[in-house]
Write a protein that holds these residues in place. Sequence first.
Motif, PDB file in Angstrom:
ATOM      1  N   SER A  40       0.942  -1.237   0.164  1.00 33.13           N
ATOM      2  CA  SER A  40       0.200  -0.012   0.062  1.00 33.13           C
ATOM      3  C   SER A  40       0.865   1.356  -0.116  1.00 33.13           C
ATOM      4  N   VAL A 101      -1.399 -12.049 -10.951  1.00 33.76           N
ATOM      5  CA  VAL A 101      -2.590 -12.775 -10.697  1.00 33.76           C
ATOM      6  C   VAL A 101      -3.705 -11.915 -10.476  1.00 33.76           C
ATOM      7  N   TYR A 127     -13.555  -4.453  -4.821  1.00 38.21           N
ATOM      8  CA  TYR A 127     -12.638  -5.556  -5.015  1.00 38.21           C
ATOM      9  C   TYR A 127     -12.232  -5.729  -6.275  1.00 38.21           C
TER      10      TYR A 127
END
Length: 294
Positions: A40, A101, A127
Motif C-alpha cells: 500500500s 494474478v 474488490y
Amino acid sequence: MMADVLVTGGTGQVGTSLQALNWPEGVRLYAPLRQELDLSNVASIEAMMKSREWALVINCGAYTAVDKAETDSITAWQVNAIAPCVLAQQAKAQDIPLIHVSTDYVFDGAKTTAYEVDDAVAPIGVYGASKLGGELAIRTSGARHVIVRTAWVISQYGHNFVKTMLRLGVDRTHLKVVGDQYGCPTHAGDLAAALQMIALRHLDFEAAPTGMYHFANAGSVSWHGLAKEIFDIVATNGASVPVVEAIPSSDYPTPAKRPENSRLVTDKITKDFGIHPRDWQGAVADIVAALRQN
Ligand SMILES: NC(=O)c1ccc[n+]([C@@H]2O[C@H](COP(=O)([O-])OP(=O)(O)OC[C@H]3O[C@@H](n4cnc5c(N)ncnc54)[C@H](OP(=O)(O)O)[C@@H]3O)[C@@H](O)[C@H]2O)c1
C-alpha cells in the motif's frame, strides 16, 4: 541459470504454494514480508524493485477481503491497482517480465456460459473494480507481462472455503450454503505450478507469450455443490458430516455482491503454455487429504 525472482504476497495461499514448489537450481525466490514490502506504499515497492537486479516479478499480493473492500476502498485500490502499476513501471524500466494474478470478479457474472479472456469486464464491487484497475495499469504500462485471472482459490493454507467448511462441519449438523453462484474451484498449488511454468518460460525465452490468461481447475460447481463434495470425501472415512442445504444468495446477504457466474475458459493458457488444468474434484480431494494430515 541464475535468476532472482521477487514474489509478493508470499504469506498468502498462492505465494505460499509457489514457494513450496521445486525450482531449478539458480532460480532463487525472494518473498518479503509485509514489514519489508508494503504494497500500500509506493516508496516501499519502488525501493524493493530497485534493491537488486530482479530477473522476474510474480505479484501474488492482493487486498482479498472482498466485503471489507466495500468500506476500505482506498486501501483496496492502493494494493490492487496502484501496487501493480508501480511494479509494472519498474519492470518496464528494468526490462524484466511481470506475472500478475487477477480475478474472475472483474466480470459481472451475468453471462450464462464461461468467460473468455476477451469478454467484456464489468465489476460489481470494489474488490473487482480495484483488481481491474491493476490489470489496466499493467496492460498499458508497456511492461512485458502475463496476467492470469483465477477464481475460487482453495488450498491447505490461509483462509478459504474448504477450511471454513471443515471447521463448521465439526460441530454443526446442518449447514446452509449458497447454491446459485457457479465457479471453477482452483487449487492454489495447481495455480502456482502454472505460474511457475510461465515464469520459467519467460526466464528462458524473452519472446515467451504475453497477455491475458485464465487458469482454474476444470469443470464447475456451485458453492453448495463444492460443500457437498468436501463432506462426501470426509464421510468416506466414516466421520459424521452435516446436512448441506442449498440457499439462494438473497438468503445470505453480504456487503459485497458476488458474480453469479465465475466460470473461466482456460483454453488460451493450454494453447500458449501447454498447461492442462485437472478436474476440481481431484484438487479438492488433495486439499482435504493434506488438511487431515495436519
Ligand atoms: N482467494 C481467491 O478466492 C481468489 C480468487 C480469484 C483471484 N484471486 C487472486 O489470487 C491472488 C492470490 O490470492 P490468495 O488467495 O493467495 O490471497 P491471500 O491468501 O489473501 O494472500 C494475500 C497476500 O497479499 C498480502 N498483502 C495484502 N496486503 C498487503 C500489503 N499492504 N503489503 C504487503 N502484502 C500484502 C498478504 O500479506 P499478509 O499475510 O501480510 O496479510 C498475503 O500474503 C490475488 O491476486 C487474488 O486477487 C484470489
